[in-house]
Design an enzyme around this catalytic site. Structure first.
Site, mmCIF file in Angstrom:
data_model
loop_
_atom_site.group_PDB
_atom_site.id
_atom_site.type_symbol
_atom_site.label_atom_id
_atom_site.label_comp_id
_atom_site.label_asym_id
_atom_site.label_seq_id
_atom_site.Cartn_x
_atom_site.Cartn_y
_atom_site.Cartn_z
ATOM 1 N N LYS A 13 0.760 -1.035 0.098
ATOM 2 C CA LYS A 13 -0.144 -0.137 -0.066
ATOM 3 C C LYS A 13 0.898 1.152 -0.037
ATOM 4 O O LYS A 13 0.544 2.187 -0.752
ATOM 5 C CB LYS A 13 -0.912 -0.056 1.169
ATOM 6 C CG LYS A 13 -2.007 1.254 1.489
ATOM 7 C CD LYS A 13 -3.124 0.658 2.432
ATOM 8 C CE LYS A 13 -2.440 0.529 3.578
ATOM 9 N NZ LYS A 13 -2.593 1.414 4.501
ATOM 10 N N ARG A 126 10.305 -9.329 4.825
ATOM 11 C CA ARG A 126 10.660 -7.769 5.193
ATOM 12 C C ARG A 126 11.198 -7.837 6.737
ATOM 13 O O ARG A 126 12.325 -7.162 6.838
ATOM 14 C CB ARG A 126 9.266 -6.833 5.251
ATOM 15 C CG ARG A 126 9.795 -5.278 5.329
ATOM 16 C CD ARG A 126 8.345 -4.570 4.964
ATOM 17 N NE ARG A 126 7.257 -4.586 6.071
ATOM 18 C CZ ARG A 126 6.182 -4.026 5.831
ATOM 19 N NH1 ARG A 126 5.922 -3.494 4.733
ATOM 20 N NH2 ARG A 126 5.284 -4.046 6.890
ATOM 21 N N ARG A 143 -1.825 -9.770 13.723
ATOM 22 C CA ARG A 143 -2.028 -8.445 13.279
ATOM 23 C C ARG A 143 -2.850 -8.447 11.849
ATOM 24 O O ARG A 143 -3.761 -7.762 11.833
ATOM 25 C CB ARG A 143 -0.844 -7.614 12.805
ATOM 26 C CG ARG A 143 0.105 -7.276 13.817
ATOM 27 C CD ARG A 143 1.479 -6.612 13.678
ATOM 28 N NE ARG A 143 1.595 -5.890 12.449
ATOM 29 C CZ ARG A 143 2.624 -5.911 11.944
ATOM 30 N NH1 ARG A 143 3.807 -6.761 12.404
ATOM 31 N NH2 ARG A 143 2.875 -5.492 10.439
#
Length: 192
Positions: A13, A126, A143
């Site tokens: 995003k 990541r 999450r």
């Protein structure tokens, strides 16, 4: 245009928001950044800090005060890209009410979709690149669960307005942006 960008952690995003705000020449309103920015300000900043420092989400009414203040700035008069906001159905309804005061509305909701398995894989990669020991498969899954349970009611709300467009976030960044550009161009108000 006023665009709400919804996408889970790891969907890409941030990259797409940057490209879209450059294309449309509108400000990128990240509520996370706005909330962190208020920490240096006044009484409101101290209240927000109490929530952030305690690891809690700021209540809707505080978030709305910060967003409303930002929307009054001149660079937002022609539109903006909302990122990380609204997070709750209540925030979405409050935003609609606030925009309606000035005869404005959310024009488009972009729903960046990536499957949970792919997101976990991306986030683990990541985390290892950025040496984030706290990001393991279990915390990442938790999450993502929170994101998906909070987002479903928002998408239903905006689907009721007919303004949600789904974007396949599993493609290359250029292909994802091509989809976004098509949705924006199909939605953009026509001027005579």
């Amino acid at each position: 245009m006023r665009i709400v960008f919804i996408g889970p952690p790891g969907a890409g995003k941030g990259t797409q928001c940057k490209r879209l705000t450059q294309m449309l020449e509108i400000p990128h309103l990240s509520t996370g950044e706005m909330l962190r920015g208020t920490r240096k300000e006044s009484a409101l900043g101290r209240i927000v800090s109490g929530y952030i420092d305690g690891g809690r989400l700021a209540p809707d009414y505080l978030v709305m005060r910060i967003v409303n203040k930002r929307l009054l700035e001149s660079d937002c008069h022609g539109g903006c890209l909302f990122d990380g906001f609204p997070r709750t159905l209540n925030q979405a309804q409050m935003l609609d009410e606030q925009l309606a005061v000035k005869n404005n509305r959310v024009d488009l909701v972009l729903d960046l979709r990536v499957g949970q398995e792919e997101l976990v894989s991306r986030l683990l990669k990541r985390a290892s690149i950025e040496n984030r020991a706290d990001d393991n498969a279990e915390t990442i899954s938790a999450r993502l669960r929170v994101f998906f349970t909070q987002t479903a009611p928002l998408l239903d709300y905006y689907k009721g307005q007919g303004i949600v467009r789904h974007i396949d976030g599993t493609r290359s960044p250029d292909e994802v942006f091509a989809q976004i550009r098509s949705c924006v161009q199909a939605t953009k108000p026509k001027h005579d």
